[in-house]
Design an enzyme around this catalytic site. Structure first.
Site, PDB file in Angstrom:
ATOM      1  N   MET A   1       3.556  90.811  -7.542  1.00  0.00           N
ATOM      2  CA  MET A   1       2.696  91.182  -8.685  1.00  0.00           C
ATOM      3  C   MET A   1       2.774  92.750  -8.736  1.00  0.00           C
ATOM      4  O   MET A   1       1.860  93.379  -8.138  1.00  0.00           O
ATOM      5  CB  MET A   1       1.406  90.469  -8.017  1.00  0.00           C
ATOM      6  CG  MET A   1       1.331  89.115  -8.481  1.00  0.00           C
ATOM      7  SD  MET A   1      -0.028  88.194  -7.619  1.00  0.00           S
ATOM      8  CE  MET A   1       0.967  87.856  -6.139  1.00  0.00           C
TER       9      MET A   1
ATOM     10  N   GLY B   1      -2.852  78.306  -1.050  1.00  0.00           N
ATOM     11  CA  GLY B   1      -3.372  79.292  -0.250  1.00  0.00           C
ATOM     12  C   GLY B   1      -4.414  78.850   0.685  1.00  0.00           C
ATOM     13  O   GLY B   1      -4.452  77.990   1.919  1.00  0.00           O
TER      14      GLY B   1
ATOM     15  N   MET C   1       1.516  92.568  -3.995  1.00  0.00           N
ATOM     16  CA  MET C   1       0.352  93.396  -5.063  1.00  0.00           C
ATOM     17  C   MET C   1       0.399  94.744  -4.871  1.00  0.00           C
ATOM     18  O   MET C   1       0.502  95.383  -3.790  1.00  0.00           O
ATOM     19  CB  MET C   1      -0.873  92.656  -4.868  1.00  0.00           C
ATOM     20  CG  MET C   1      -1.192  91.226  -4.812  1.00  0.00           C
ATOM     21  SD  MET C   1      -2.710  90.637  -4.444  1.00  0.00           S
ATOM     22  CE  MET C   1      -2.410  89.082  -4.521  1.00  0.00           C
TER      23      MET C   1
ATOM     24  N   ASP D   1       2.574  86.952  -1.275  1.00  0.00           N
ATOM     25  CA  ASP D   1       2.020  87.495  -2.423  1.00  0.00           C
ATOM     26  C   ASP D   1       2.074  89.118  -2.199  1.00  0.00           C
ATOM     27  O   ASP D   1       1.468  89.305  -1.399  1.00  0.00           O
ATOM     28  CB  ASP D   1       0.686  86.997  -2.768  1.00  0.00           C
ATOM     29  CG  ASP D   1       0.647  85.705  -3.330  1.00  0.00           C
ATOM     30  OD1 ASP D   1       1.248  85.230  -4.234  1.00  0.00           O
ATOM     31  OD2 ASP D   1       0.126  84.698  -2.581  1.00  0.00           O
TER      32      ASP D   1
ATOM     33  N   GLY E   1      -6.666  84.918  -3.791  1.00  0.00           N
ATOM     34  CA  GLY E   1      -6.503  83.644  -3.356  1.00  0.00           C
ATOM     35  C   GLY E   1      -8.238  83.069  -3.527  1.00  0.00           C
ATOM     36  O   GLY E   1      -8.992  83.645  -3.913  1.00  0.00           O
ATOM     37  N   GLY E   2      -7.840  81.685  -3.214  1.00  0.00           N
ATOM     38  CA  GLY E   2      -9.453  81.054  -3.262  1.00  0.00           C
ATOM     39  C   GLY E   2      -9.894  81.029  -4.762  1.00  0.00           C
ATOM     40  O   GLY E   2     -11.180  80.833  -4.581  1.00  0.00           O
TER      41      GLY E   2
ATOM     42  N   ASP F   1       1.059  78.076  -9.106  1.00  0.00           N
ATOM     43  CA  ASP F   1       0.315  79.023  -8.215  1.00  0.00           C
ATOM     44  C   ASP F   1      -1.308  79.251  -8.657  1.00  0.00           C
ATOM     45  O   ASP F   1      -1.424  79.963  -9.446  1.00  0.00           O
ATOM     46  CB  ASP F   1       1.199  80.119  -8.111  1.00  0.00           C
ATOM     47  CG  ASP F   1       0.703  81.375  -7.363  1.00  0.00           C
ATOM     48  OD1 ASP F   1       0.093  81.054  -6.237  1.00  0.00           O
ATOM     49  OD2 ASP F   1       1.228  82.294  -7.124  1.00  0.00           O
TER      50      ASP F   1
ATOM     51  N   MET G   1       1.236  80.754 -13.289  1.00  0.00           N
ATOM     52  CA  MET G   1      -0.172  81.171 -12.589  1.00  0.00           C
ATOM     53  C   MET G   1      -1.048  80.070 -13.220  1.00  0.00           C
ATOM     54  O   MET G   1      -1.276  80.213 -14.479  1.00  0.00           O
ATOM     55  CB  MET G   1      -0.386  82.626 -12.879  1.00  0.00           C
ATOM     56  CG  MET G   1       0.616  83.580 -12.322  1.00  0.00           C
ATOM     57  SD  MET G   1       0.523  83.303 -10.550  1.00  0.00           S
ATOM     58  CE  MET G   1      -1.108  83.556 -10.023  1.00  0.00           C
TER      59      MET G   1
ATOM     60  N   HIS H   1       4.952  81.248   0.811  1.00  0.00           N
ATOM     61  CA  HIS H   1       4.790  82.058  -0.327  1.00  0.00           C
ATOM     62  C   HIS H   1       4.217  83.324   0.114  1.00  0.00           C
ATOM     63  O   HIS H   1       3.160  83.102   0.590  1.00  0.00           O
ATOM     64  CB  HIS H   1       4.024  81.268  -1.424  1.00  0.00           C
ATOM     65  CG  HIS H   1       3.893  81.684  -2.695  1.00  0.00           C
ATOM     66  ND1 HIS H   1       4.639  81.694  -3.648  1.00  0.00           N
ATOM     67  CD2 HIS H   1       2.784  82.418  -3.210  1.00  0.00           C
ATOM     68  CE1 HIS H   1       4.272  82.507  -4.717  1.00  0.00           C
ATOM     69  NE2 HIS H   1       3.101  82.852  -4.506  1.00  0.00           N
TER      70      HIS H   1
ATOM     71  N   SER I   1       0.501  79.915   0.865  1.00  0.00           N
ATOM     72  CA  SER I   1       0.580  81.169   0.579  1.00  0.00           C
ATOM     73  C   SER I   1      -0.183  82.162   1.675  1.00  0.00           C
ATOM     74  O   SER I   1      -1.117  81.843   1.988  1.00  0.00           O
ATOM     75  CB  SER I   1      -0.344  81.575  -0.749  1.00  0.00           C
ATOM     76  OG  SER I   1      -0.478  82.905  -0.962  1.00  0.00           O
TER      77      SER I   1
ATOM     78  N   HIS J   1       6.558  86.505  -4.199  1.00  0.00           N
ATOM     79  CA  HIS J   1       5.990  86.547  -5.380  1.00  0.00           C
ATOM     80  C   HIS J   1       5.585  88.216  -5.879  1.00  0.00           C
ATOM     81  O   HIS J   1       4.531  88.489  -5.075  1.00  0.00           O
ATOM     82  CB  HIS J   1       4.769  85.890  -5.581  1.00  0.00           C
ATOM     83  CG  HIS J   1       4.047  85.623  -6.972  1.00  0.00           C
ATOM     84  ND1 HIS J   1       2.949  85.064  -6.970  1.00  0.00           N
ATOM     85  CD2 HIS J   1       4.434  86.316  -7.846  1.00  0.00           C
ATOM     86  CE1 HIS J   1       2.462  85.219  -8.224  1.00  0.00           C
ATOM     87  NE2 HIS J   1       3.215  85.989  -8.927  1.00  0.00           N
TER      88      HIS J   1
HETATM   89  C1  DX5 Z   1      -2.896  84.890  -6.505  1.00  0.00           C
HETATM   90  C2  DX5 Z   1      -1.502  84.508  -5.550  1.00  0.00           C
HETATM   91  C3  DX5 Z   1      -1.560  83.100  -5.274  1.00  0.00           C
HETATM   92  C4  DX5 Z   1      -2.704  82.826  -4.193  1.00  0.00           C
HETATM   93  C5  DX5 Z   1      -2.869  81.421  -4.284  1.00  0.00           C
HETATM   94  O1  DX5 Z   1      -2.607  86.016  -6.998  1.00  0.00           O
HETATM   95  O2  DX5 Z   1      -0.469  84.494  -6.373  1.00  0.00           O
HETATM   96  O3  DX5 Z   1      -0.292  82.813  -4.687  1.00  0.00           O
HETATM   97  O4  DX5 Z   1      -2.243  83.128  -2.779  1.00  0.00           O
HETATM   98  O5  DX5 Z   1      -4.085  81.208  -3.346  1.00  0.00           O
HETATM   99  P1  DX5 Z   1      -5.024  79.763  -3.717  1.00  0.00           P
HETATM  100  O6  DX5 Z   1      -4.060  78.535  -3.467  1.00  0.00           O
HETATM  101  O7  DX5 Z   1      -5.935  79.962  -2.712  1.00  0.00           O
HETATM  102  O8  DX5 Z   1      -5.508  79.873  -4.936  1.00  0.00           O
HETATM  103 ZN    ZN Z   2       1.533  84.059  -5.630  1.00  0.00          ZN
END
Ligand code: DX5
Ligand code: ZN
Length: 215
Positions: A68, A196, A37, A35, A143-144, A174, A136, A33, A8, A66
């Protein structure tokens, strides 16, 4: 079973995107991937069409966008034109049936993303028409975060529905995927792992991708 790994980009160093793509391109990650937002559907804003367009010039990998965002239908075609090879949008947004049609009209893979608190059963009417479910395993937006343990049961529930209805779609997981929980996530039925922090904060990202694939 071949597991697709989808690093990601949200966890990448955005001052070094050219560098990031040069090793990602050599990696065994099949998908990247991305993201997107809007600050309304989730309490964060990431990046959008112009950045993806630029990234497209740096890689031939599969771009998995993706969304969001609250109104995916307004932007699906634009993300396709920017270089998306698959697009997922959230089941919690507006008109899911027309979002599916819009993605399909672009001729790319279609995914439905589902938040941790939304019942899996809500996916059932759409499963025949899509290519994958983006399940999800954290609250979307950042992330993280830590993997929500109850997601394992949701993956299993979806796998059972898939077998019972004999429908062919992939389960993408994810959020919070690590080297420690990847085996359990795969055994539950996931075939696409988004990662990610686990990839980008790793000292040896290429090796981490291989491990996530082989675990
Ligand atoms: C969160 C995102 C994920 C995120 C995953 O809203 O949709 O794709 O980047 O990151 P990690 O793997 O660090 O949880
Ligand atoms: Zn995502």
């Amino acid at each position: 079973m071949n597991t697709i790994i989808a690093p990601s980009l949200l966890s990448a160093d955005f001052t070094q995107l050219k560098n990031e793509f040069s090793w990602l391109n050599k990696s065994n990650a099949e998908w990247i991937h991305l993201d997107v937002m809007d600050g309304i559907f989730v309490p964060n804003i990431s990046f959008g069409i112009p950045i993806i367009e630029q990234c497209r010039k740096l890689s031939h990998k599969h771009f998995d966008v993706h969304l969001m965002i609250t109104k995916p239908n307004l932007y699906i075609e634009k993300f396709y034109q920017a270089g998306a090879n698959s697009i997922s949008f959230h089941i919690e947004t507006q008109d899911v049936a027309s979002s599916i049609n819009l993605v399909k009209q672009c001729g790319i893979l279609c995914g439905i993303a589902i938040n941790p608190q939304t019942p899996i059963q809500e996916l059932v009417p759409y499963l025949k028409k899509i290519n994958f479910v983006c399940l999800m395993s954290v609250q979307p937006g950042f992330g993280g975060q830590k993997f929500i343990a109850s997601s394992i049961e949701k993956i299993k529930e979806l796998k059972i529905i898939k077998n019972e209805l004999k429908i062919n779609f992939d389960i993408q997981v994810d959020g919070g995927v690590t080297l420690e929980n990847a085996a359990e996530i795969k055994n539950a039925g996931a075939s696409i792992l988004v990662a990610g922090n686990t990839v980008f904060k790793s000292e040896k990202p290429l090796m981490t991708i291989d491990k996530l694939k082989e675990i």
